[in-house]
Write an enzyme that holds these catalytic residues in place. Sequence first.
Site, short mmCIF file in Angstrom:
data_model
loop_
_atom_site.label_atom_id
_atom_site.label_comp_id
_atom_site.label_asym_id
_atom_site.label_seq_id
_atom_site.Cartn_x
_atom_site.Cartn_y
_atom_site.Cartn_z
N GLU A 82 0.80 -1.24 0.00
CA GLU A 82 0.00 0.00 0.00
C GLU A 82 0.83 1.29 0.00
O GLU A 82 0.57 2.22 0.76
CB GLU A 82 -0.97 -0.01 1.19
N ASN A 125 2.13 -5.23 -3.13
CA ASN A 125 0.71 -5.50 -2.87
C ASN A 125 -0.04 -4.19 -2.63
O ASN A 125 0.44 -3.34 -1.88
CB ASN A 125 0.63 -6.39 -1.62
N HIS A 137 -10.42 -5.77 -2.58
CA HIS A 137 -11.52 -5.57 -1.64
C HIS A 137 -12.61 -4.85 -2.44
O HIS A 137 -12.52 -3.63 -2.64
CB HIS A 137 -11.08 -4.72 -0.45
N ASP A 170 -12.45 -9.94 -1.11
CA ASP A 170 -13.76 -10.00 -0.47
C ASP A 170 -14.65 -9.03 -1.23
O ASP A 170 -14.17 -8.05 -1.81
CB ASP A 170 -13.72 -9.71 1.05
#
Length: 303
Positions: free
Chosen positions: A128, A170, A207, A238
């Site tokens: 991030e 990531n 996400h 998710d």
Amino acid sequence: ATTLGASAAERGGRYFGTAVAAYKLSDSVYTTILNREFNSVTPENEMKWDATEPSQNSFNYSSSDQIVNQARSRGAKVRGHALAWHSQQPGWAAGMEGTALRNAMINHVTQVATHFRGQIDSWDVVNEAFADGSGGGRRDSNLQRTGNDWIEVAFRTARAADPGAKLCYNDYNTDDWTHAKTKAVYRMVQDFKQRGVPIDCVGFQSHMNQQSPYPSNYRTTLSSFAALGVDVQITELDIQNATPAWYSGVVTDCLAVARCNGITVWGIRDSDSWRASQTPLLFDGSGNKKAAYNSVLTALNNG
Ligand code: G3I
């Protein structure tokens, strides 16, 4: 095949993983599903800087070792998460800047990657590091303020400590190929490959939020990164409301890209999720398979 992991393995040796919390390994409903369905695990919090180095140069691997040993004893892969991140820093590091922080980060990466040497399939080396919005720049953080080269230093340090692990960048909000953040990460990976900075893979957290439509260019994003010469993985999947069509879309898009070699969902049951109220996962709170589970399994077998 009849489970997620075995079905993914039949598709070119891919994996299907989940985030795992060490304290849940004593819950037999949880471990029954874990052991049956998932052939890769990512520790949800246990390998983060605050967990592994609570005071400077004093390391604690009790809960992370527990997850790694549980996974490896049954032949599952481990994705290490995460060596260098602006968030979840222990208080002593969060208050640091400059050369002291840079050296602390290098020591952290060296120590943790060395501790787990030979046991980690892939590391989220840096997590991030790019800003949201349309600017396409780096995220401001104490790590970023140590100098723009902090990311490549983290990757070179990780490679030296564990030469066998695949090293990944990531991030989230990088699903849409037209998004400035996606393009900014792409340019960094392109630059790293051109200059020989050791990077093997890019993780897309994914996400997903249904306030926007399913990203129709998601496959383009995955294939564009893969064309740079890195593997790509979906690392924290998710989906708000666990809409079956979105889940099968993600699986089908990954299967369409040869270098998309693994998918990880960010938890097992809805009740395990960091956004539990949105019921975003494949199993309900009692551990029953949801419609989204069936759509994923079908896509893995027929997609
Ligand atoms: O363990 C402590 C407990 O001792 C304490 O009493 C309690 C009080 O708040 O907190 C517990 O720690 C929490 C930890 O989860 C374990 O449950 C932290 O407060 C909480 O912040 C932490 O949240 C995690 C979050 O990362 C932290 O940034 C979530 O579980 C985890 O799912 C989430 O995962 C992140 C990925 O690492 C990176 N990408 C985004 C993703 C979702 O935010």
